[in-house]
Design an enzyme around this catalytic site. Structure first.
Site: not given
Length: 277
Positions: A72, A110, A165, A241
Site C-alpha cells: 500500500h 497497515e 503486508h 501477511e
C-alpha cells in the site's frame, strides 16, 4: 721550564701537537638517540575525503539482489480514482491498481507498518552486502500499482522478492501470519524457487516465535492465483501477511517499535537463509 719545552718541541716532527695537563678535555660522546613510535588515538585521526568506506562484511548472500515491497502507501486514500483504475493482474485478470490497506482498531495503518518493517529489513540486509531495492521510497505517495511493483522486481533481476503486508480479518480470534505464493505457477521462478522461499520464510518466522495463521491457508502457507504482484513476477516471490491488525495482541506488537523490529529480524533472517541455500 720554557726552555725544556722548547727543547722537547725541537725533537718532535713538524705539525705534531704537544699535549699538556692544561689541554681541554675531549668532547663527550654524543648521547644515544632514542626513537619511539606514537600512534594517534582514533579521535585525532581525520580520514581523507578520498578514503573509501570499509566494505560490508562478506556473507554467502553478498552481492545478491532483494526487492522489498511494503504494501500500500500513505497517499492512496486521498486518490481513489488513481488507485481504483484497473491494471493487469495476471492469468487474464485485471484488478484495482492498489488499495488503502487495513488498520488496527486504534487507527494505526497497515501502510505505515509495512513501510517501517521494510526499511528495517533493508538496512539489515544492506549491512551484509546485499543490494536492496524498494518498490516505494516513502510512505506519503500513491501506489505504485501492483503490476508496476512486479515489474520492479523483474527489472532488478531480483534473487528474491518479498512483499510485506498485514491482514485485517474481523473473524473472532483470527490471528497469526501466513505466506502467500503464486499457484499454480506461471513460470519456473513461481515453481520450486518461490515455494522454497515461502517455506523458508514460514519456518524462520516460526523459529522466531510467530504463530502461523489459524484462519487462512494451511500450516502457514497460502497458495494464491489472484494476487497480481505474484502472478506477474518472473522472480522468486512471496507475500507475507505478518499477522492480523484487528487482533488486539498482534496489533499491540505491530504498533510498537520493538514489535516491528521483531518482525523485521525474522524476515531478514529468512531472506538470508534463502539466499544462502
Amino acid at each position: 721550564m720554557v726552555a725544556v719545552r722548547r727543547a722537547i718541541a725541537s725533537l718532535l716532527p713538524a705539525g705534531a701537537l704537544l699535549l699538556t695537563g692544561c689541554s681541554p678535555a675531549p668532547a663527550p660522546a654524543p648521547a644515544p638517540v632514542v626513537t619511539r613510535t606514537v600512534t594517534p588515538s582514533p579521535a585525532s585521526v581525520t580520514p581523507s575525503s578520498s578514503t573509501p568506506a570499509a566494505p560490508p562484511p562478506s556473507t554467502p548472500a553478498a552481492g545478491k539482489v532483494v526487492v522489498l515491497d511494503p504494501g500500500h502507501n500513505g497517499g492512496n486514500g486521498a486518490h481513489p480514482a488513481e488507485i481504483n483504475r484497473k491494471v493487469p493482474a495476471g492469468r487474464g485478470q485485471t484488478k484495482p491498481c492498489n488499495t488503502t490497506g487495513t488498520a488496527t482498531n486504534a487507527g494505526y495503518p497497515e501502510h505505515a507498518f509495512t513501510f517501517d518493517v521494510a526499511q528495517r529489513v533493508g538496512q539489515a540486509l544492506a549491512a551484509k552486502g546485499i543490494r536492496v531495492v524498494y518498490t516505494r521510497q516513502n510512505d506519503s505517495g500513491v501506489g505504485p500499482c501492483v503490476d508496476r511493483r512486479a515489474a520492479i522486481g523483474n527489472d532488478a533481476s531480483a534473487d528474491a522478492v518479498v512483499s510485506i503486508h498485514a491482514d485485517g480479518s474481523t473473524a473472532a480470534g483470527a490471528n497469526g501470519f501466513h505466506v502467500a505464493y503464486s499457484s499454480p505457477p506461471l513460470n519456473a521462478a513461481q515453481g520450486e524457487p518461490s515455494l522454497r522461499l515461502a517455506r523458508t520464510v514460514r519456518d524462520t518466522m516460526r523459529t522466531n516465535g510467530f504463530n502461523t495463521s489459524n484462519y487462512i491457508g494451511g500450516d502457514g502457507l497460502s497458495a494464491r492465483s489472484d494476487l497480481g504482484g505474484l502472478n506477474l513476477s518472473t522472480r522468486p516471490s512471496v507475500l507475507v501477511e505478518c499477522g492480523n491488525m484487528r487482533n488486539a495482541t498482534e496489533a499491540a506488537r505491530m504498533t510498537s517499535a520493538e514489535g516491528r523490529q521483531s518482525f523485521a529480524a525474522a524476515i531478514t533472517a529468512a531472506i538470508e537463509a534463502y539466499l544462502a541455500s
